[in-house]
Design an enzyme around this catalytic site. Structure first.
Site, mmCIF file in Angstrom:
data_model
loop_
_atom_site.group_PDB
_atom_site.id
_atom_site.type_symbol
_atom_site.label_atom_id
_atom_site.label_comp_id
_atom_site.label_asym_id
_atom_site.label_seq_id
_atom_site.Cartn_x
_atom_site.Cartn_y
_atom_site.Cartn_z
ATOM 1 N N GLN A 166 0.828 -1.208 0.000
ATOM 2 C CA GLN A 166 0.000 0.000 0.000
ATOM 3 C C GLN A 166 0.855 1.248 0.000
ATOM 4 O O GLN A 166 0.505 2.259 -0.614
ATOM 5 C CB GLN A 166 -0.937 0.001 1.213
ATOM 6 N N HIS A 186 1.865 3.107 -3.315
ATOM 7 C CA HIS A 186 0.916 3.914 -4.089
ATOM 8 C C HIS A 186 1.317 5.382 -4.134
ATOM 9 O O HIS A 186 1.219 6.037 -5.175
ATOM 10 C CB HIS A 186 -0.483 3.820 -3.476
ATOM 11 N N GLU A 189 -9.839 1.942 4.858
ATOM 12 C CA GLU A 189 -10.237 1.604 3.490
ATOM 13 C C GLU A 189 -10.092 0.099 3.286
ATOM 14 O O GLU A 189 -11.006 -0.575 2.835
ATOM 15 C CB GLU A 189 -9.352 2.371 2.513
ATOM 16 N N HIS A 190 -8.910 -0.411 3.592
ATOM 17 C CA HIS A 190 -8.631 -1.851 3.526
ATOM 18 C C HIS A 190 -8.248 -2.330 4.923
ATOM 19 O O HIS A 190 -7.334 -1.763 5.531
ATOM 20 C CB HIS A 190 -7.457 -2.155 2.589
ATOM 21 N N ASP A 202 -7.502 -5.515 -5.042
ATOM 22 C CA ASP A 202 -7.186 -4.471 -6.020
ATOM 23 C C ASP A 202 -7.451 -4.932 -7.445
ATOM 24 O O ASP A 202 -7.682 -4.104 -8.330
ATOM 25 C CB ASP A 202 -5.718 -4.055 -5.892
ATOM 26 N N HIS A 256 -54.082 19.258 3.346
ATOM 27 C CA HIS A 256 -53.650 17.882 3.100
ATOM 28 C C HIS A 256 -54.815 16.912 3.334
ATOM 29 O O HIS A 256 -55.090 16.026 2.522
ATOM 30 C CB HIS A 256 -52.494 17.508 4.052
#
Length: 447
Positions: free
Chosen positions: A276, A279, A345-346, A379, A438
């Site tokens: 990771q 990235h 996220e992961h 991924d 109404h």
């Protein structure tokens, strides 16, 4: 290289715990001030702003903002057969995984003649963003496009940054992935300006390749929903246009959290943290463990892996940043509280009884269970989606999927007798809210 945070023996409130865990030093609010003039320029001047901004941020001034069909076909023709097979495998698995997400219509009869139905309708048109900065992501084409296709979206447009070494067009593998999936509307536009183009639409103000007939034509129609990952400026732009369009989430720099105990393999943990970190220098890699022995072993393995990996400088920056750390906890129960507060996220679970532990997690974009489910699987070829909420957004939002591109429509159908049965209660509620018209609208049916 990577810092440690020791939470052992500490009883923290939920707010204190959220402050104690590592986070990237990124400010979407501050980035909003940067992207607002970019969005305004795109809204006001269309293609002029898009080309000016590409020259400023991407170092190239695209002739073709919309990628010609011939370039898409050429990219697919030139695609390496092994890579094509990998994309086809990923596509098939992601499609199958997303087909299982399709919501089913429901019909509820509350009384004779009183029916409420719920229909699920795809949005008309979507804008799908595929990053193209430090890394290039044909896999993100698969994740965005397949989810939208399975949902039944009619109009799909993809945007990805222009590349200096590809004549101002997006990366060839991104183009090939689009062609492989049958996407014909692709734009050489990146960053916040791509979000603005999707949100507001854009008109072509230039003669493209000397063709004066292109002046004044519509370059890109506005969309209903924008999805896809990106940097902090893309996230800020998505926040700014929310309301004009729907968005999936403010997906920023990637992050991984690993909850591991003494049973975990330090080599696996270190490899996944590095995967990771490569990235982006802002990527977050977090290990949460109750084992100091594992922590020590992971640090030793990290030193070895970082020295040997291709993107050493980038990985060092990510692992050494404030967003990455080894967090020491008392036990797995304590670790669960920490990873739930982090809302990764992961999230990998590498503990004894990993499946049971994973079932107890409340906040994560995606959960990877056991030693043989690395994040890199998700991924590419797991069949799940890799466009996931970051920065704690998993507390309240989900990863990209079919539901990102659909909306529910309630259909109410009552007969005369069914309306008559509930008119009294309807009138009572209308009167207590001082909205007598109404109630009168229902009573008028029986005069």
């Amino acid at each position: 290289m990577i810092s440690r945070i020791d939470l052992r023996g500490r009883t923290l409130t939920a707010a204190e715990l959220r402050r104690a865990i590592p986070r990237a030093d990124l400010d979407v609010e501050a980035a909003t001030g940067v992207v607002e003039p970019i969005l305004a320029a795109v809204r006001d001047t269309g293609s002029v702003a898009l080309r000016d901004l590409a020259e400023r941020f991407d170092g190239v001034r695209p002739v073709h903002l919309r990628v010609p069909a011939s370039a898409l076909a050429a990219a697919l023709e030139a695609l390496d057969p092994e890579l094509r097979a990998a994309l086809e495998l990923a596509t098939a698995r992601v499609r199958r995984g997303h087909e299982a997400q399709l919501p089913q219509p429901t019909t509820t009869q509350l009384a004779p003649g009183a029916v409420v139905r719920q229909r699920w309708v795809p949005v008309r048109r979507v804008g799908l963003y595929v990053p193209g900065g430090l890394a290039l992501y044909p896999s993100s084409v698969v994740m965005n496009v397949v989810a939208a296709q399975v949902a039944g979206v009619e109009g799909l447009a993809v945007a990805s940054p222009p590349q200096k070494d590809n004549d101002g067009l997006p990366d060839p593998t991104v183009l090939a992935a689009c062609a492989l999936l049958g996407v014909t509307e692709v734009y050489a536009v990146g960053g916040a300006q791509a979000i603005g183009m999707f949100a507001y639409g854009a008109v072509e103000h230039d003669a493209v390749a000397g063709d004066e007939s292109t002046v004044g034509t519509v370059l890109c129609e506005p969309v209903d929903v924008i999805t896809g990952p990106g940097n902090v400026y893309v996230a800020a732009a998505k926040r700014a246009v929310r309301g004009a369009v729907g968005i999936d989430a403010e997906a920023g720099p990637t992050e991984i959290a690993i909850l591991a105990d003494a049973s975990a393999d330090a080599a696996h943990v270190a490899a996944d943290l590095v995967s990771q970190a490569e990235h982006d220098p802002n990527a977050a890699s977090v290990l949460v463990t109750n084992s100091t022995r594992l922590a020590d072993a992971v640090e030793e393995r990290l030193d070895q892996r970082v020295a040997a990996t291709k993107h050493t400088a980038r990985v060092c920056a990510a692992l050494g940043g404030p967003q990455s750390a080894i967090v020491l906890v008392d036990d797995v129960e304590h670790g669960l509280a920490v990873v739930d507060a982090y809302a990764a996220e992961h999230l990998e679970i590498q503990t004894a009884d990993a499946a049971a532990v994973a079932e107890r997690v409340r906040s994560a974009g995606a959960i990877f269970v056991g030693a043989y489910s690395p994040v890199s699987l998700g991924d590419y070829v797991a069949g799940s989606n890799h466009v996931l909420p970051t920065g704690g957004c998993a507390h309240y939002s989900s990863g990209l999927g079919v539901m990102s591109f659909t909306k529910s429509v309630q259909v109410i159908e009552y007969t005369r007798d069914a309306l008559a049965e509930v008119t009294g209660p309807l009138v009572a509620l209308a009167n207590v809210e001082d909205l007598p018209a109404h109630g009168e609208a229902a009573q008028a049916r029986f005069l």
